[in-house]
Motif scaffolding. Structure first.
Motif, PDB file in Angstrom:
ATOM      1  N   ALA A   1      -8.835   3.637  -1.074  1.00 32.03           N
ATOM      2  CA  ALA A   1      -7.831   3.399  -1.718  1.00 32.03           C
ATOM      3  C   ALA A   1      -7.736   4.377  -2.901  1.00 32.03           C
ATOM      4  O   ALA A   1      -6.843   5.093  -3.359  1.00 32.03           O
ATOM      5  N   ALA A   2      -9.017   4.338  -3.727  1.00 32.55           N
ATOM      6  CA  ALA A   2      -9.053   4.904  -4.903  1.00 32.55           C
ATOM      7  C   ALA A   2      -8.722   6.540  -4.683  1.00 32.55           C
ATOM      8  O   ALA A   2      -8.250   7.314  -5.401  1.00 32.55           O
ATOM      9  N   VAL A   3      -9.711   7.121  -3.493  1.00 32.93           N
ATOM     10  CA  VAL A   3      -9.544   8.517  -3.232  1.00 32.93           C
ATOM     11  C   VAL A   3      -8.198   8.945  -3.077  1.00 32.93           C
ATOM     12  O   VAL A   3      -7.412   9.995  -3.291  1.00 32.93           O
ATOM     13  N   ALA A   4      -7.339   8.168  -2.270  1.00 28.29           N
ATOM     14  CA  ALA A   4      -6.016   8.358  -1.852  1.00 28.29           C
ATOM     15  C   ALA A   4      -5.071   8.125  -2.885  1.00 28.29           C
ATOM     16  O   ALA A   4      -3.715   8.396  -2.726  1.00 28.29           O
ATOM     17  N   GLY A   5      -5.390   7.650  -4.097  1.00 31.68           N
ATOM     18  CA  GLY A   5      -4.381   7.433  -5.054  1.00 31.68           C
ATOM     19  C   GLY A   5      -3.577   6.000  -4.794  1.00 31.68           C
ATOM     20  O   GLY A   5      -2.342   6.048  -5.223  1.00 31.68           O
ATOM     21  N   ASP A   6      -4.145   5.354  -3.995  1.00 29.12           N
ATOM     22  CA  ASP A   6      -3.336   3.917  -3.585  1.00 29.12           C
ATOM     23  C   ASP A   6      -3.277   2.896  -4.476  1.00 29.12           C
ATOM     24  O   ASP A   6      -4.313   2.131  -4.441  1.00 29.12           O
ATOM     25  N   LEU A   7      -2.403   2.952  -5.569  1.00 30.67           N
ATOM     26  CA  LEU A   7      -2.669   1.965  -6.876  1.00 30.67           C
ATOM     27  C   LEU A   7      -2.757   0.625  -6.425  1.00 30.67           C
ATOM     28  O   LEU A   7      -3.689  -0.173  -6.894  1.00 30.67           O
ATOM     29  N   PRO A   8      -1.874   0.067  -5.716  1.00 33.34           N
ATOM     30  CA  PRO A   8      -1.548  -1.421  -5.660  1.00 33.34           C
ATOM     31  C   PRO A   8      -3.098  -1.916  -4.867  1.00 33.34           C
ATOM     32  O   PRO A   8      -3.289  -2.842  -5.312  1.00 33.34           O
ATOM     33  N   VAL A   9      -3.571  -1.313  -3.709  1.00 32.12           N
ATOM     34  CA  VAL A   9      -4.798  -1.687  -3.279  1.00 32.12           C
ATOM     35  C   VAL A   9      -5.748  -1.594  -4.278  1.00 32.12           C
ATOM     36  O   VAL A   9      -6.828  -2.456  -4.337  1.00 32.12           O
ATOM     37  N   THR A  10      -5.982  -0.541  -4.890  1.00 33.13           N
ATOM     38  CA  THR A  10      -7.205  -0.293  -6.014  1.00 33.13           C
ATOM     39  C   THR A  10      -6.885  -1.412  -7.069  1.00 33.13           C
ATOM     40  O   THR A  10      -7.913  -2.120  -7.384  1.00 33.13           O
ATOM     41  N   MET A  11      -5.680  -1.588  -7.525  1.00 36.73           N
ATOM     42  CA  MET A  11      -5.572  -2.655  -8.534  1.00 36.73           C
ATOM     43  C   MET A  11      -6.199  -3.860  -8.033  1.00 36.73           C
ATOM     44  O   MET A  11      -6.779  -4.508  -8.805  1.00 36.73           O
ATOM     45  N   ALA A  12      -5.593  -4.473  -6.677  1.00 38.53           N
ATOM     46  CA  ALA A  12      -5.799  -5.543  -6.315  1.00 38.53           C
ATOM     47  C   ALA A  12      -7.391  -5.874  -6.150  1.00 38.53           C
ATOM     48  O   ALA A  12      -7.870  -6.968  -6.545  1.00 38.53           O
ATOM     49  N   ILE A  13      -8.130  -4.889  -5.455  1.00 38.45           N
ATOM     50  CA  ILE A  13      -9.451  -5.094  -5.495  1.00 38.45           C
ATOM     51  C   ILE A  13     -10.210  -5.213  -6.697  1.00 38.45           C
ATOM     52  O   ILE A  13     -11.185  -5.781  -7.076  1.00 38.45           O
ATOM     53  N   THR A  14      -9.869  -4.346  -7.879  1.00 39.97           N
ATOM     54  CA  THR A  14     -10.328  -4.374  -8.958  1.00 39.97           C
ATOM     55  C   THR A  14     -10.216  -5.730  -9.729  1.00 39.97           C
ATOM     56  O   THR A  14     -11.294  -6.342 -10.300  1.00 39.97           O
ATOM     57  N   MET A  15      -9.236  -6.418  -9.598  1.00 42.00           N
ATOM     58  CA  MET A  15      -8.796  -7.478 -10.178  1.00 42.00           C
ATOM     59  C   MET A  15      -9.638  -8.662  -9.389  1.00 42.00           C
ATOM     60  O   MET A  15      -9.982  -9.444 -10.104  1.00 42.00           O
ATOM     61  N   LEU A  16      -9.534  -8.661  -8.118  1.00 37.32           N
ATOM     62  CA  LEU A  16     -10.502  -9.415  -7.459  1.00 37.32           C
ATOM     63  C   LEU A  16     -11.567  -9.404  -7.805  1.00 37.32           C
ATOM     64  O   LEU A  16     -12.361 -10.774  -7.892  1.00 37.32           O
ATOM     65  N   ALA A  17     -12.379  -8.284  -8.062  1.00 37.74           N
ATOM     66  CA  ALA A  17     -13.898  -8.090  -8.368  1.00 37.74           C
ATOM     67  C   ALA A  17     -14.002  -8.584  -9.763  1.00 37.74           C
ATOM     68  O   ALA A  17     -14.995  -9.464  -9.882  1.00 37.74           O
ATOM     69  N   ALA A  18     -13.141  -8.445 -10.600  1.00 38.38           N
ATOM     70  CA  ALA A  18     -13.188  -8.895 -12.009  1.00 38.38           C
ATOM     71  C   ALA A  18     -13.193 -10.541 -11.954  1.00 38.38           C
ATOM     72  O   ALA A  18     -13.883 -11.208 -12.604  1.00 38.38           O
TER      73      ALA A  18
ATOM     74  N   SER B   1       0.843  -1.311   0.091  1.00 37.26           N
ATOM     75  CA  SER B   1      -0.069   0.124  -0.069  1.00 37.26           C
ATOM     76  C   SER B   1       0.739   1.168  -0.015  1.00 37.26           C
ATOM     77  O   SER B   1       1.852   1.283   0.673  1.00 37.26           O
ATOM     78  N   PHE B   2       0.633   2.227  -0.963  1.00 31.60           N
ATOM     79  CA  PHE B   2       1.292   3.481  -0.733  1.00 31.60           C
ATOM     80  C   PHE B   2       1.214   4.097   0.390  1.00 31.60           C
ATOM     81  O   PHE B   2       2.050   5.139   0.813  1.00 31.60           O
ATOM     82  N   GLN B   3       0.022   3.984   0.929  1.00 29.90           N
ATOM     83  CA  GLN B   3      -0.256   4.645   2.120  1.00 29.90           C
ATOM     84  C   GLN B   3       0.291   4.239   3.592  1.00 29.90           C
ATOM     85  O   GLN B   3       0.764   4.808   4.354  1.00 29.90           O
ATOM     86  N   THR B   4       0.234   2.922   3.825  1.00 30.90           N
ATOM     87  CA  THR B   4       0.461   2.415   4.886  1.00 30.90           C
ATOM     88  C   THR B   4       1.884   1.334   4.876  1.00 30.90           C
ATOM     89  O   THR B   4       2.375   0.940   5.711  1.00 30.90           O
ATOM     90  N   ASN B   5       2.206   1.247   3.610  1.00 27.52           N
ATOM     91  CA  ASN B   5       3.254   0.266   3.188  1.00 27.52           C
ATOM     92  C   ASN B   5       3.018  -1.353   3.478  1.00 27.52           C
ATOM     93  O   ASN B   5       3.715  -1.905   3.772  1.00 27.52           O
ATOM     94  N   GLU B   6       1.818  -1.549   3.790  1.00 28.82           N
ATOM     95  CA  GLU B   6       1.385  -2.974   4.100  1.00 28.82           C
ATOM     96  C   GLU B   6       1.260  -3.507   3.208  1.00 28.82           C
ATOM     97  O   GLU B   6       0.986  -3.267   2.029  1.00 28.82           O
ATOM     98  N   ASN B   7       1.511  -5.093   3.326  1.00 30.83           N
ATOM     99  CA  ASN B   7       1.536  -5.802   2.097  1.00 30.83           C
ATOM    100  C   ASN B   7      -0.065  -5.845   1.556  1.00 30.83           C
ATOM    101  O   ASN B   7      -1.037  -6.119   2.460  1.00 30.83           O
ATOM    102  N   VAL B   8      -0.530  -5.820   0.496  1.00 36.77           N
ATOM    103  CA  VAL B   8      -2.096  -5.527   0.047  1.00 36.77           C
ATOM    104  C   VAL B   8      -2.821  -6.851   0.129  1.00 36.77           C
ATOM    105  O   VAL B   8      -3.639  -6.868   0.409  1.00 36.77           O
TER     106      VAL B   8
END
Lengths: 348, 333
Positions: B292-309, B95-102
């Protein structure tokens, strides 16, 4: 006399009630545009072991008549009136629960299009076995055996194997054989076949018809054959009922109807039928349309299309509905005297 | 059948690759700058540049994308040279915000979404199919009209309205139910299945009001059509009891459109019930994705988008397989 008594030579002791005796049967459907009168007083009777043909155009009420007899209109908005004494029991007055015990068991029905009449998601065998288990205490294996036997009797090869196949894996003729197996598995005493060969290839039609006749003769059931095919009627039926606008317009033994036709409508039907090997003459269609069931004419129902309407004096055909008159086993509903029929253009 | 499933699984992988690439590209084209966002208030151009290196955003687009994909196959390192950290497999970035593993963030949010989705879909299927069937059987009568009217109201109520209404009535006014607690995550937790149900009942009802409405309409239409089929008349002509005619012959044939709809809806809902999770403050996938989307947190947004897909596409495959199970004409051709 206002109804047709179609006595046949096979009739038992005089005065005994016929096996099925339909009197003044009426069916009305309420619609958004008013009441549709589909059947307007039909009378006929049939004995065990005999075959009655009901003919007429689409919309003449022949299918509705059969559905009323099967009690399939119970629980719908349709109003059924009159009487249908089946072995002494009035089918019209029976409750749905009482009727259910007769359906499939004592009265069987074969429908027109076997593809749509069979459930697409169950195997053919299961559907036939189900018809058996409704009315018999039977284990799965017993029902299966009964169904396989029946499939064999209707001429399906490898019945054991075909039991587990679905309707879409059967050919049209095989499907109708399966339908017949389903209708006959409880050996009903009355069999109603509603256009059983109409949806089939011409080559298969004769086979199916032969099969039905064979099984009917075997079981000595009464068979009502509903059709618009006069050729079929001539070939297999003992008696014929010609329907128009939900009424019987002419009835009697098949030879009477075909060779001593007494009603202009029947004459029209006969001359609109092609004859094989006959003289090369043009087919003569009956002009016009059947009457609207929502607004039946007050006079004869056929008067709008009838070539005889102008021959009867005082516009009687337009104002007065003719009664069904029986003479020598031949019934007709027409104002025109019989001796004037020969003057009609459509007569042969 | 096996070949059919294998083919569908192959297309699933291809579709996911496409979805990931599109999401990645959209993010690059977008206006947000995660580097600027991550360095806070007192930002100098130098610190932004440093942040950009730390987030791996200094590299060319395609390299970034391929690095991202490599995480699906093995662990990788993330961060500026000298300050790298290991992202264990399966790595969806940090995560760009928390550096936690997505992966950890997903693992934490998913149970909330599953809790909401599972209960809601059972509720709306039972209510929707049940009422739809009753309406079809009683077609044109009072019960039918009442159910159809109710469905029209239900379908026009948005989740925020239903959700807030339920909260005000059951939580604020009458104190019948507690406000959704994030401590209860799974039915087999220490609080027991009873409190899990109580905890998620309101979100379930809110979703069920909306979804049941369309299930009622689809079930009703399909059943009315089925009831007029010739094989239903055949079933009656055999002398079967009305119950058998309706259920064994009618429902079996008329349920197919409901199965399709259910598959699609499950797929959609597993990607996160965004509005429901917001209203009831449940930190599920939808809730997390929005933040995540609001904060521009790409890795989290990516992961959830792909999971939803992934869920939507998988649901599609499952529906196709279910079709084959229901209908021999599909199975045998």
């Amino acid at each position: 006399m206002t109804h047709a008594s179609m006595e046949t030579s096979s009739r038992p002791a005089r005065g005994a009630a016929p096996f099925l005796d339909v009197r003044g049967l009426t069916v009305q459907f309420p619609t958004d545009d008013g009441v549709a009168s589909a059947v307007n007083g039909v009378d006929f009777s049939i004995e065990r072991g005999s075959i009655l043909g009901i003919v007429g155009e689409s919309g003449s009420g022949k299918s509705v008549t059969s559905q009323a007899l099967m009690g399939l209109l119970k629980g719908t908005s349709a109003k059924v009136g009159g009487q249908a004494l089946f072995d002494g029991v009035d089918l019209v007055a029976l409750s749905e629960a009482e009727m259910r015990r007769l359906r499939g068991q004592r009265i069987g029905m074969i429908f027109q299009d076997p593809l749509s009449a069979l459930h697409p998601l169950y195997t053919v065998g299961r559907q036939i076995a189900e018809a058996y288990t409704v009315h018999h205490r039977a284990t799965r294996a017993q029902a299966r055996k009964a169904a396989v036997d029946m499939l064999g009797r209707v001429g399906i090869p490898n019945p054991e194997q075909r039991f587990d196949e679905y309707p879409h894996q059967f050919s049209g003729g095989m499907r109708q054989r399966a339908m017949i197996a389903m209708a006959l598995i409880c050996e009903p005493e009355l069999l109603i076949a509603d256009e059983p060969t109409t949806a089939l290839d011409v080559t298969v039609q004769a086979q199916i018809l032969d099969l039905m006749l064979e099984l009917q003769a075997e079981t000595q059931s009464a068979l009502i054959l509903i059709t618009h095919d006069l050729g079929v009627v001539a070939e297999v039926c003992e008696n014929v009922l010609v329907m128009y606008g939900g009424q019987c317009v002419e009835a009697g033994p098949v030879d009477e109807i075909f060779y001593r036709t007494q009603h202009p409508y029947t004459l029209g039907l006969l001359s609109s039928m092609p004859t094989l090997g006959g003289r090369q003459e043009r087919l003569t269609p009956i002009p016009g349309q059947p009457p609207s069931l929502l607004d039946l004419p007050s006079g004869c129902l056929f008067s709008d299309r009838c070539p005889a309407a102008s021959l009867v004096p005082d516009r009687r055909c337009r104002t007065e509905r003719p009664l069904l008159v029986t003479e020598g086993g031949h019934s007709r509903r027409c104002h025109l005297p019989i001796d004037q029929l020969a003057t009609l253009p459509a007569s042969r | 059948m096996t070949r059919f499933i294998l083919k569908r699984l192959a297309s699933l992988v291809l579709l996911l690759a496409a979805v990931s690439f599109i999401t990645f590209t959209l993010f690059q084209l977008g206006p947000s700058d995660p580097a600027a966002a991550s360095c806070g208030q007192e930002c100098t151009p130098e610190r932004v540049a440093e942040a950009r290196v730390a987030l791996g955003m200094d590299k060319p687009f395609l390299v970034q994308y391929l690095q991202y994909l490599s995480g699906f196959f093995s662990a990788r390192t993330i961060g500026a040279p000298g300050a790298e950290s290991i992202c264990v497999w399966p790595c969806l970035g940090k995560s760009f915000q928390t550096n936690e593993n997505v992966t950890d963030i997903i693992a934490r949010s998913l149970p909330y979404t599953l809790s909401i989705a599972s209960g809601a879909l059972v509720l709306w299927t039972v209510v929707g199919v049940g009422l739809g069937l009753v309406a079809a059987i009683k077609k044109g009568r009072l019960a039918d009209k009442a159910i159809v009217a109710g469905a029209s109201v239900g379908v026009s109520l948005p989740i925020p309205v239903t959700g807030l209404f339920l909260l005000i009535v059951f939580v604020n006014q009458f104190h019948l139910l507690p406000f959704t607690s994030n401590a209860v995550v799974v039915p087999w937790g220490p609080a027991g299945p009873g409190s899990w149900i109580v905890n998620y009942l309101l979100p379930w009802v809110a979703l069920a009001v909306l979804f049941s409405a369309s299930y009622i309409r689809v079930t009703r239409t399909s059943m009315i059509e089925t009831f007029s089929e010739d094989f239903m008349r055949t079933a009656r002509a055999k002398g079967l009891a009305p119950r058998t005619v309706v259920f064994r012959h009618g429902v079996r044939a008329g349920i197919t459109p409901v199965v399709t709809m259910l598959g699609m809806d499950i797929g959609l809902l597993l990607g996160g019930a965004v509005l429901t999770e917001q209203i009831f403050s449940v930190p599920g996938l939808g809730f997390t994705a929005v933040r995540a989307a609001v904060a521009g947190d790409l890795p989290v947004t990516m992961a959830i988008t792909m999971l939803a897909a992934f869920f939507v596409i998988t649901a599609n495959v499952v529906v196709d397989i279910a079709y084959a199970a229901i209908d021999p004409r599909v199975r045998l051709s």
